[in-house]
Enzyme design. Structure first.
Site, PDB file in Angstrom:
ATOM      1  N   SER A   1       6.470   1.883   2.154  1.00 49.50           N
ATOM      2  CA  SER A   1       5.197   1.166   2.274  1.00 49.50           C
ATOM      3  C   SER A   1       4.804   0.865   3.711  1.00 49.50           C
ATOM      4  CB  SER A   1       5.247  -0.146   1.480  1.00 49.50           C
ATOM      5  OG  SER A   1       6.332  -0.943   1.915  1.00 49.50           O
TER       6      SER A   1
ATOM      7  N   ASP B   1       1.857  -9.633   5.560  1.00 53.47           N
ATOM      8  CA  ASP B   1       2.232 -10.151   4.244  1.00 53.47           C
ATOM      9  C   ASP B   1       3.734 -10.442   4.248  1.00 53.47           C
ATOM     10  OD1 ASP B   1       3.563  -7.722   3.940  1.00 53.47           O
ATOM     11  OD2 ASP B   1       2.176  -6.892   2.471  1.00 53.47           O
TER      12      ASP B   1
ATOM     13  N   HIS C   1       5.358  -6.739   5.542  1.00 53.51           N
ATOM     14  CA  HIS C   1       4.810  -5.709   6.431  1.00 53.51           C
ATOM     15  C   HIS C   1       4.142  -6.292   7.676  1.00 53.51           C
ATOM     16  CE1 HIS C   1       4.650  -4.154   2.229  1.00 53.51           C
ATOM     17  NE2 HIS C   1       5.296  -3.157   2.813  1.00 53.51           N
TER      18      HIS C   1
END
Length: 370
Positions: free
Chosen positions: A38, A335, A338
């Site tokens: 991600s 977040d 990340h």
């Protein structure tokens, strides 16, 4: 359309693709092939039935190419992969493999195979139901590789991929966070597998994966190590550490794996003729940013800009009901997991032009030009 006009259209199309490839060769640019998780997913998970998705607001709020709409990137703007591609002169972002427009000449600028929740090991990320692990990502590159032969012809395609394209791999964090350290799924594995054995498994799989890419004509590689995962807001929140503390075990595992990764890349550089494997020291880079965040213009390196739960907003991922900070460029973390685009910019610049402390044996701009 008659046979003759069909033939003319085909020839013109082939000439334009060949010209595009030659232009890329002259500028030292080619395709950017991005693999991983991600941290660099550009939207592949949008096309999967998965619990790991970022195509919801306010993700992408600062992504200019989409006018602030979510694209599936797990940050407020660009990923490190996006920024590196731009800085190396690519006119377009690498297109997600699962996107309907990952066909034709769009792939000449590169393809992104990364998937939120993906890891080196196939069991990693199964909590999300679906994700693309590294083995599947390389299977997908094999499909792209055949498309390049059709677009450019076999010899030009091989040259374009081996001499003018960069393969970047950002993977490994999920193998710890969403596999080895995940209490529900990994308790059996942890009883039977020591950290040494688990990391051995990771390195063995990664060696096979990188060798497969080499066999498909990849030659220029940059491999990111695992960052200080004990310092992300999620880990700090669930382990209830103070603002200045990081969680010890995840960081120890990352350091142990990173040492083995460095040895593996040295081994591959020796054993795979014509290859260049670059080691990106993401751990030290991110730790530097976290330790000296104020020096880089940030107001916090502990609290997520977008999230909920606990003192660092580190439990519930970013979504429409999350609390959102007022100054996104002042947060190292977007977040619970990340970096923000502001942090990604700093990290990308150090990988592009940094010294051997952060990227070795050469940096990304030098890799492009060899």
């Amino acid at each position: 359309m008659g046979i003759k006009s069909c033939s003319v259209a085909y020839v013109l199309s082939f000439i334009s693709l060949t010209f595009l490839a030659q232009a890329a060769n002259e500028k030292g640019l080619g395709a950017s092939f991005i693999f991983g998780d991600s941290l660099v997913d550009a939207g592949n998970n949008n096309y999967l039935p998965t619990l790991s998705k970022a195509n919801i607001r306010p993700n992408g709020i600062d992504f200019k190419a989409s006018s602030g709409n979510p694209t599936g990137r797990y940050t407020n703007g660009r990923t490190i992969g996006d920024i590196v591609g731009e800085e190396l002169g690519q006119p377009n972002f690498a297109v997600p493999f699962l996107s309907p427009n990952s066909t034709g000449k769009a792939i000449l600028y590169g393809v992104n195979y990364a998937s939120g929740g993906g890891g080196i090991l196939n069991a990693t990320g199964r909590i999300f139901v679906n994700r693309l692990g590294m083995d599947i990502q390389i299977d997908y590159f094999n499909i792209t590789r055949k498309q390049f032969d059709k677009l450019l012809g076999r010899s030009k395609a091989k040259e374009y991929i081996s001499k003018n394209s960069i393969f970047s791999i950002t993977v490994g964090s999920n193998d710890f966070l969403n596999n080895y350290l995940l209490p529900v799924l990994s308790i059996g594995a942890r009883i039977s597998q020591s950290p040494d054995a688990f990391i051995d498994d990771m390195i063995r799989h990664l060696r096979d994966q990188l060798t497969r890419l080499y066999q498909l004509d990849a030659r220029k590689f940059v491999i990111g190590n695992v960052g200080p995962i004990g310092c992300i807001p999620y880990q700090k929140t669930i382990n209830q550490v103070t603002q200045d503390q990081c969680v010890d075990l995840p960081n120890k595992l990352a350091i142990q794996y990173n040492g083995r990764l460095k040895d593996l890349l040295a081994e591959l550089n020796d054993n795979l003729p014509g290859s260049t494997f670059i080691y990106a020291n993401v751990y030290e880079l991110v730790l530097e940013l976290i330790s000296n965040y104020d020096k880089y213009g940030f107001s916090t390196a502990t609290r997520a800009c977008c999230g909920n739960g606990g003192q660092f907003a580190g439990i519930i991922p970013c979504g429409p009901t999350s609390s959102l900070c007022s100054d996104r460029s002042a947060h190292v973390f977007w977040d619970p997991y990340h970096p923000s685009e502001a942090a990604n910019l700093i990290l990308a610049k150090k990988l592009l032009d940094g010294d051997k402390r952060y990227i070795s044996p050469i940096n990304l701009r030098q890799l492009r030009d060899i």
